[in-house]
Design a protein around this motif. Structure first.
Motif, PDB file in Angstrom:
ATOM      1  N   PRO A  15       0.808  -1.398  -0.125  1.00 35.50           N
ATOM      2  CA  PRO A  15      -0.150  -0.052   0.017  1.00 35.50           C
ATOM      3  C   PRO A  15       0.907   1.217   0.081  1.00 35.50           C
ATOM      4  CG  PRO A  15       0.099  -1.002   2.011  1.00 35.50           C
ATOM      5  CD  PRO A  15       0.722  -1.993   1.354  1.00 35.50           C
ATOM      6  N   ASN A  37      -2.953  -0.463  -7.595  1.00 36.50           N
ATOM      7  CA  ASN A  37      -4.369  -0.562  -6.946  1.00 36.50           C
ATOM      8  C   ASN A  37      -4.210  -0.476  -5.481  1.00 36.50           C
ATOM      9  OD1 ASN A  37      -3.114  -3.006  -6.109  1.00 36.50           O
ATOM     10  ND2 ASN A  37      -4.447  -4.235  -7.411  1.00 36.50           N
ATOM     11  N   ARG A  38      -3.254  -0.351  -4.913  1.00 33.63           N
ATOM     12  CA  ARG A  38      -3.114  -0.351  -3.319  1.00 33.63           C
ATOM     13  C   ARG A  38      -2.796   1.278  -2.968  1.00 33.63           C
ATOM     14  NH1 ARG A  38      -0.488  -5.075  -0.537  1.00 33.63           N
ATOM     15  NH2 ARG A  38      -1.868  -4.195   1.150  1.00 33.63           N
ATOM     16  N   PRO A  70      -2.559   3.566   5.724  1.00 35.75           N
ATOM     17  CA  PRO A  70      -2.396   2.046   5.653  1.00 35.75           C
ATOM     18  C   PRO A  70      -1.225   1.477   6.292  1.00 35.75           C
ATOM     19  CG  PRO A  70      -2.668   2.950   3.511  1.00 35.75           C
ATOM     20  CD  PRO A  70      -2.305   3.982   4.114  1.00 35.75           C
ATOM     21  N   CYS A  73       2.755   0.801   4.876  1.00 33.15           N
ATOM     22  CA  CYS A  73       2.754   1.584   3.575  1.00 33.15           C
ATOM     23  C   CYS A  73       3.726   2.425   3.341  1.00 33.15           C
ATOM     24  CB  CYS A  73       1.583   2.559   3.678  1.00 33.15           C
ATOM     25  SG  CYS A  73       1.766   3.970   4.621  1.00 33.15           S
TER      26      CYS A  73
END
Length: 243
Positions: A15, A37-38, A70, A73
């Protein structure tokens, strides 16, 4: 849109939390985060769709964003967003696997002259329409950066631009730098000497931090996106190896 370089580095698998600079918005990162996508790309308070917070302070921005960081991350910040990233990295070190600071200084309060100069600039902006400020900021920039700045800044008001400058002018991360333990990359643009001293201080104070200088100015992500992405990938490949 940038593509992966060689193998899927951690930026593509972990993330990531991207914080934009003053006068911009989350969309400034689109070419970097499109295929990720994260990736989480919030608007700073008073920018984009995010409501204002008063008084405008980096600490208050971090209060609002902290819950959104997140776990595990890669935390990435540009300019004012880098100041917020420093604050978050010190507050929630267990959630930050790596920290990347682009054209970031820990404070602009390095001398009385600079403090006075910032105050004068903020007062002057009260009389300047945002579109003119966009044109002024774009002067001397690359064609891509000039177009991007005009688009981003035209969406702001005098109030929102002044709030962003106020937040930056009051912040001082120097007392908290020693609390940051994440692997850190500090990136500066060779043309923007105004950030070099502060960036070096960050790199010298955070244990093991790396300092990288790239061709370009303050808007490295539009001046030189390919080399910036390559620097990020190279750093993460070493600092956060894939298991």
């Amino acid at each position: 849109m940038l593509q992966a370089t060689e193998n899927p580095y951690p930026l593509w698998t972990l993330p990531s939390f991207w914080l934009h600079g003053a006068g911009l918005s989350a969309s400034t990162w689109d070419r970097f985060t499109g295929p990720l996508n994260r990736a989480v790309t919030p608007d700073l308070p008073g920018h984009g769709a995010a409501p204002h917070v008063y008084p405008a302070r980096v600490g208050h921005f971090a209060d609002i964003l902290q819950a959104k960081v997140p776990n595990g991350c890669v935390l990435i910040g540009h300019s004012l967003g880098g100041m917020v990233a420093l604050e978050l990295a010190a507050r929630v070190p267990d959630r930050v696997k790596a920290l990347i600071l682009i054209e970031t200084v820990p404070t602009v309060r390095t001398s009385r002259l600079r403090i006075i100069g910032t105050g004068i600039a903020m007062k002057c902006l009260h009389c300047v329409p945002p579109r003119f400020f966009g044109w002024l900021s774009a002067f001397g920039q690359t064609e891509e950066t000039a177009r991007h700045l005009k688009h981003q800044l035209s969406r702001h008001t005098r109030r929102s631009i002044n709030a962003a400058l106020e937040a930056a002018s009051h912040y001082d991360a120097r007392p908290i730098l020693h609390r940051i333990n994440a692997p850190t990359l500090v990136v500066i643009g060779q043309k923007n000497r105004a950030t070099h001293g502060g960036a070096r201080l960050i790199a010298q104070t955070i244990p093991g931090a790396r300092l990288v200088s790239l061709p370009g100015g303050h808007m490295l992500h539009t001046d030189n996106p390919a080399q910036l992405r390559r620097a990020i990938d190279t750093f993460l490949k070493d600092a956060v190896p894939l298991s």
